[in-house]
Design an enzyme around this catalytic site. Sequence first.
Site, PDB file in Angstrom:
ATOM      1  N   SER A  93       8.116   1.181   5.864  1.00  0.00           N
ATOM      2  CA  SER A  93       7.539   0.273   4.861  1.00  0.00           C
ATOM      3  C   SER A  93       8.655  -0.430   4.088  1.00  0.00           C
ATOM      4  O   SER A  93       8.396  -1.057   3.058  1.00  0.00           O
ATOM      5  CB  SER A  93       6.648   1.053   3.885  1.00  0.00           C
ATOM      6  OG  SER A  93       7.395   2.038   3.204  1.00  0.00           O
ATOM      7  N   ASN A 144       6.236  11.669  -2.254  1.00  0.00           N
ATOM      8  CA  ASN A 144       4.804  11.507  -2.548  1.00  0.00           C
ATOM      9  C   ASN A 144       4.544  11.218  -4.023  1.00  0.00           C
ATOM     10  O   ASN A 144       3.787  10.301  -4.362  1.00  0.00           O
ATOM     11  CB  ASN A 144       4.030  12.753  -2.093  1.00  0.00           C
ATOM     12  CG  ASN A 144       4.131  12.960  -0.588  1.00  0.00           C
ATOM     13  OD1 ASN A 144       4.636  12.092   0.124  1.00  0.00           O
ATOM     14  ND2 ASN A 144       3.670  14.098  -0.109  1.00  0.00           N
ATOM     15  N   THR A 191     -30.793 -24.769 -12.260  1.00  0.00           N
ATOM     16  CA  THR A 191     -31.074 -23.486 -11.619  1.00  0.00           C
ATOM     17  C   THR A 191     -31.466 -23.857 -10.195  1.00  0.00           C
ATOM     18  O   THR A 191     -32.048 -24.931  -9.963  1.00  0.00           O
ATOM     19  CB  THR A 191     -32.222 -22.705 -12.297  1.00  0.00           C
ATOM     20  OG1 THR A 191     -33.407 -23.494 -12.254  1.00  0.00           O
ATOM     21  CG2 THR A 191     -31.899 -22.377 -13.760  1.00  0.00           C
ATOM     22  N   HIS A 192     -31.105 -22.998  -9.252  1.00  0.00           N
ATOM     23  CA  HIS A 192     -31.321 -23.304  -7.826  1.00  0.00           C
ATOM     24  C   HIS A 192     -30.667 -24.634  -7.444  1.00  0.00           C
ATOM     25  O   HIS A 192     -31.103 -25.297  -6.515  1.00  0.00           O
ATOM     26  CB  HIS A 192     -32.814 -23.333  -7.475  1.00  0.00           C
ATOM     27  CG  HIS A 192     -33.583 -22.183  -8.038  1.00  0.00           C
ATOM     28  ND1 HIS A 192     -33.715 -20.982  -7.376  1.00  0.00           N
ATOM     29  CD2 HIS A 192     -34.232 -22.033  -9.225  1.00  0.00           C
ATOM     30  CE1 HIS A 192     -34.439 -20.146  -8.128  1.00  0.00           C
ATOM     31  NE2 HIS A 192     -34.752 -20.758  -9.265  1.00  0.00           N
ATOM     32  N   SER A 237      -7.250 -37.481   1.909  1.00  0.00           N
ATOM     33  CA  SER A 237      -7.519 -37.262   3.327  1.00  0.00           C
ATOM     34  C   SER A 237      -6.436 -37.945   4.140  1.00  0.00           C
ATOM     35  O   SER A 237      -5.911 -38.992   3.738  1.00  0.00           O
ATOM     36  CB  SER A 237      -8.884 -37.849   3.666  1.00  0.00           C
ATOM     37  OG  SER A 237      -8.972 -38.113   5.051  1.00  0.00           O
ATOM     38  N   ASN A 273     -10.171 -35.253  -3.000  1.00  0.00           N
ATOM     39  CA  ASN A 273     -10.898 -34.011  -2.739  1.00  0.00           C
ATOM     40  C   ASN A 273     -10.474 -32.892  -3.687  1.00  0.00           C
ATOM     41  O   ASN A 273      -9.289 -32.765  -4.000  1.00  0.00           O
ATOM     42  CB  ASN A 273     -10.655 -33.563  -1.296  1.00  0.00           C
ATOM     43  CG  ASN A 273     -11.155 -34.595  -0.293  1.00  0.00           C
ATOM     44  OD1 ASN A 273     -12.162 -35.250  -0.527  1.00  0.00           O
ATOM     45  ND2 ASN A 273     -10.434 -34.740   0.810  1.00  0.00           N
ATOM     46  N   TYR A 319      -1.276  14.357   0.673  1.00  0.00           N
ATOM     47  CA  TYR A 319      -0.704  13.070   1.057  1.00  0.00           C
ATOM     48  C   TYR A 319      -0.968  12.817   2.537  1.00  0.00           C
ATOM     49  O   TYR A 319      -0.853  13.716   3.366  1.00  0.00           O
ATOM     50  CB  TYR A 319       0.816  13.027   0.806  1.00  0.00           C
ATOM     51  CG  TYR A 319       1.407  11.699   1.250  1.00  0.00           C
ATOM     52  CD1 TYR A 319       1.399  10.600   0.402  1.00  0.00           C
ATOM     53  CD2 TYR A 319       1.894  11.525   2.548  1.00  0.00           C
ATOM     54  CE1 TYR A 319       1.881   9.367   0.816  1.00  0.00           C
ATOM     55  CE2 TYR A 319       2.381  10.295   2.975  1.00  0.00           C
ATOM     56  CZ  TYR A 319       2.374   9.222   2.106  1.00  0.00           C
ATOM     57  OH  TYR A 319       2.842   8.003   2.525  1.00  0.00           O
ATOM     58  N   GLN A 374       0.333   4.644   2.748  1.00  0.00           N
ATOM     59  CA  GLN A 374       1.363   3.595   2.780  1.00  0.00           C
ATOM     60  C   GLN A 374       0.728   2.207   2.936  1.00  0.00           C
ATOM     61  O   GLN A 374       1.314   1.208   2.544  1.00  0.00           O
ATOM     62  CB  GLN A 374       2.329   3.880   3.925  1.00  0.00           C
ATOM     63  CG  GLN A 374       3.462   2.890   4.062  1.00  0.00           C
ATOM     64  CD  GLN A 374       4.564   3.410   4.986  1.00  0.00           C
ATOM     65  OE1 GLN A 374       5.275   4.343   4.643  1.00  0.00           O
ATOM     66  NE2 GLN A 374       4.676   2.829   6.158  1.00  0.00           N
TER      67      GLN A 374
HETATM   68  N1  ARG Z   1       6.481   5.041   2.252  1.00  0.00           N
HETATM   69  C1  ARG Z   1       5.589   6.088   1.890  1.00  0.00           C
HETATM   70  C2  ARG Z   1       4.334   5.487   1.246  1.00  0.00           C
HETATM   71  O1  ARG Z   1       4.340   4.360   0.892  1.00  0.00           O
HETATM   72  C3  ARG Z   1       6.267   6.997   0.927  1.00  0.00           C
HETATM   73  C4  ARG Z   1       5.800   8.422   0.975  1.00  0.00           C
HETATM   74  C5  ARG Z   1       6.242   9.071   2.223  1.00  0.00           C
HETATM   75  N2  ARG Z   1       5.832  10.456   2.206  1.00  0.00           N
HETATM   76  C6  ARG Z   1       5.692  11.175   3.324  1.00  0.00           C
HETATM   77  N3  ARG Z   1       5.266  12.398   3.194  1.00  0.00           N
HETATM   78  N4  ARG Z   1       5.894  10.679   4.498  1.00  0.00           N
HETATM   79  O2  ARG Z   1       3.342   6.147   1.107  1.00  0.00           O
END
Ligand code: ARG
Length: 504
Positions: free
Chosen positions: A47, A130, A175-176, A295, A303, A335, A340
Site C-alpha cells: 500500500s 495494526n 412539486t413533481h 459545446s 452548459n 486485524y 488496507q
Molecule cells: N498497510 C496495512 C494497512 O493499511 C498496515 C497494517 C499491516 N498489518 C498487518 N498485520 N499486515 O492495513
Amino acid sequence: MSDDDRGDASEADRAAPEASSGGRNGQQDVVRRERFSGGPARGFLSSLAADERIFAADLAVDRAHVVMLAEQGIVDAEDAAAILGALAEIERAGHGALPDGEDVHAAIETAVVDRVGDRGGRMHTARSRNDEVAACIRYRLRTDVLDAAEATVEAREVLADVAADHVETVMPGYTHLQPAQPTTVGHHLASYESALTRDTARLLDAYGRINRSPLGAAAFAGTPFDVDRERTADLLGFDGLVRNSMDAASARDFLVETTAAVAALATTLSGLAEDLVVGASAGHVEFDDDYASTSSIMPQKKNPDTMELVRATAGDAAAGLNGLLSTLKGLPRAYNRDLQRAHGHAFEAVDAVREATEVAAGAVATADWQVETLAAAAGEGFSTATGVADLLAAEGVPFRTAHEVVAAAAERGDDYEAVASAAADRLSEPLTAYVDREAVEAALDPAESVAARDSVGGPAPEAVAAALDDARDGIAADGDAVADRRAALSAAADDLATEVATYA
Ligand code: ARG
C-alpha cells in the site's frame, strides 16, 4: 488471525542490545523479511503508494510513540534522540524517497534503521502496524473532515448571502417538477442552507468518534510494556482512547460514518445542483462563465457542466460507502488485510465531496438570477390556486369545498372571473359574500401570495429574513466549532514538536 510480526524483531533487538545487523537476530530478521517479501504479489500486497496520504501522519505517530517510550523508560533517551533525528531526515526527504516496503510503516522503519542502525528497530517496541495504521488513518482523516465541514460552513455563508439578496425575488416552486406555489429565490436557497446545517453537524459528530487514539493496542492484544496510552493520545491531539485493544485495532466504523456523512452531504448538493440545472434550462438562472462549459460543435451553448458533475459526485460517494461497507461486512476480529482497502473509500469520498461543495458554493455565489423571467414564471400553471383556496377557507368556506371551487375555476382560467364563476356554481352565496374582489386578486398575484405565507419558516420576505438571521448564528457557531478543533490539533502538534526538540 493475521499477526503483525514486525514487533518481534524489535523485541529481539531489545533482548540482545549488542546485536548488529550482522548478528544472530539481525540475520533472522533479514531472512524473515526476504521470505515474506511478497514475490510476484509484492505490488499487490503493497500500500506504499496510496500511503502517501498518511506519510505525515505516520511520522507524527512515530514521534509521539517514541517520546512516550522514552518517558516510560522503555527506550533510552539516546536511542530516542537517534530515532527522532532520523524521522526528521525522512520527513525532509519526503515520501518519494522512502525505501521499498509493504507499506509506509515498514518503509519508514527501514529508513530509520538505514540511518541509525539496529537501534532504530526499537521504534516498533510495544506497537504493531495494526494500531499504528489505525492511528494514522484517524490522524489524517480528522483534518480532512474538518476541511469538509469548513467547506459546508462556507457554502452556507454563500447561500445565506445570496438568499438575503433575493428574499423578494419570486420564483415558481415545484412539486413533481410541476408548478406548485410561488416562492422566492431566497426561500429556495435558504432551504439548502438549512439542509447543509445538518451535513455540517453530521461531519462534526463523526469527528468526535474519529479523534480517538487506538495506539497502545499493539496487534490487538495489548502489550506487556508499561505504555502510557493517554500520553500518546495527548501528544497527537486525540480526545481520548479507543480503550479495548481488540476494538482499537479492528474498528473502522469511524470510516463508515464519515463516508456516510459525506455521501449525505453529496446528496444534498446533488439536489441543489439539479435545481440549478433545471433553472438554467428554464432561463431562470444564468451561471457565470467560470462555472459553465460550451459545446465543441454547437457555438451557442452554455452548459451547466459543473453542476452536473456536482450531481454525479453523489453517485461516487454512495459507491464509496457501499464499497466500504461491503469490505467491512463480516470481517472477523481482529486485524485482516482487507482493512488496507477500506480507508481509501473514505479518503476519496471526502476529497471529491469537499471539492464539489466548494464548486457548488462558487457557482451559487456568481450565478445571475433572472428576476423578470422568474416573476413571469412564478404565476404559471395557476400556481396561486392554493392561496385562493386558503383565502376562501379563511373566510369560512370549508377547505375541501374551497379546494373544489378553485379546482373548477382552474378548468376555466386563472383569473378573478374564473374563480367567481366556479364559486357561483358550487357555493350557496356569491363569491363577494365571502371575500371582496381585491382580496382574490391579491391572492392571484405571485408576490402577494408569497407575502401572505408568513408562517415560521415560510417564504414571506420577513419570515425568510428572520430565518436567515438565525442561520447566521448557526453558521458562526459551526465556524467556531471547526476553528476550535483545528486550534486544539495545532496546539497538540506544537507540544509534540516541543517534546521532540528536547531530544535533539
Ligand atoms: N498497510 C496495512 C494497512 O493499511 C498496515 C497494517 C499491516 N498489518 C498487518 N498485520 N499486515 O492495513
